[in-house]
Design an enzyme around this catalytic site. Sequence first.
Site, PDB file in Angstrom:
ATOM      1  NE  ARG A  65     -25.271   1.449   2.101  1.00 39.42           N
ATOM      2  CZ  ARG A  65     -24.823   1.449   1.054  1.00 39.42           C
ATOM      3  NH1 ARG A  65     -24.673   2.484   0.234  1.00 39.42           N
ATOM      4  NH2 ARG A  65     -23.928   0.408   0.743  1.00 39.42           N
TER       5      ARG A  65
ATOM      6  CB  THR B 160     -22.360  -3.131  -2.524  1.00 40.19           C
ATOM      7  OG1 THR B 160     -22.102  -1.906  -1.657  1.00 40.19           O
ATOM      8  CG2 THR B 160     -21.823  -2.693  -3.737  1.00 40.19           C
TER       9      THR B 160
ATOM     10  CE  LYS C 131     -27.577   2.585  -8.170  1.00 37.66           C
ATOM     11  NZ  LYS C 131     -26.172   1.701  -8.181  1.00 37.66           N
TER      12      LYS C 131
ATOM     13  CG  HIS D 123     -27.298   6.294  -4.061  1.00 45.45           C
ATOM     14  ND1 HIS D 123     -25.898   5.821  -4.055  1.00 45.45           N
ATOM     15  CD2 HIS D 123     -27.270   7.350  -3.498  1.00 45.45           C
ATOM     16  CE1 HIS D 123     -25.249   6.646  -2.989  1.00 45.45           C
ATOM     17  NE2 HIS D 123     -25.988   7.789  -2.909  1.00 45.45           N
TER      18      HIS D 123
END
Length: 153
Positions: free
Chosen positions: A88, A94, A12, A118
């Site tokens: 992940r 998160t 990002k 992401h």
Amino acid sequence: MSNTERTFIAIKPDGVQRGLVGDIIKRFEQRGFRLVAMKMIQASEDHVKQHYIDLKDMPFYGGLCAFMHSGPVVAMIWEGLNVVKNGRLMLGETNPADSKPGSIRGDFCITLGRTIIHGSDSLDSANKEIALWFKPEEMVEYKSCQNGSCMSK
Ligand code: UDP
Ligand code: MG
């Protein structure tokens, strides 16, 4: 389960601006995943809104999309066995505050609004995100020299 499973990973704007591109790519390479496509792009607001469309009812959706559109991202496709799930795990949680040291978020960030990376959360999301960010001709086919295919005779 397949060796050719693919996931969409994007560094990002905060990750790019903080100079973390190399560190993040290194982790996917050293894990053994294979880079299939990569580009640096400042995505339009419409594009990032589509990317995060599943979160459209969340209070942070507007700010998240504005931030994703505020600067360049490094968009990538990585391939390999269980790459969606393991990608992940490599990202961390998160919320960076809950991310274990050793994960990307656990090592490089502290706040929910600036999570630096992401990663697709399922095979279905991966397929949708790959199609949103890349054209088929941007996905590059090559063989690894580690399998002997490009050794000189
Ligand atoms: N996010 C946020 N506030 C929240 C939850 C998420 O600003 O309460 C941001 C955060 O940058 C996160 C992104 O929204 O990376 C997407 O949220 P998602 O739940 O998909 O988390 P991720 O898949 O990135 O772990
Ligand atoms: Mg997500």
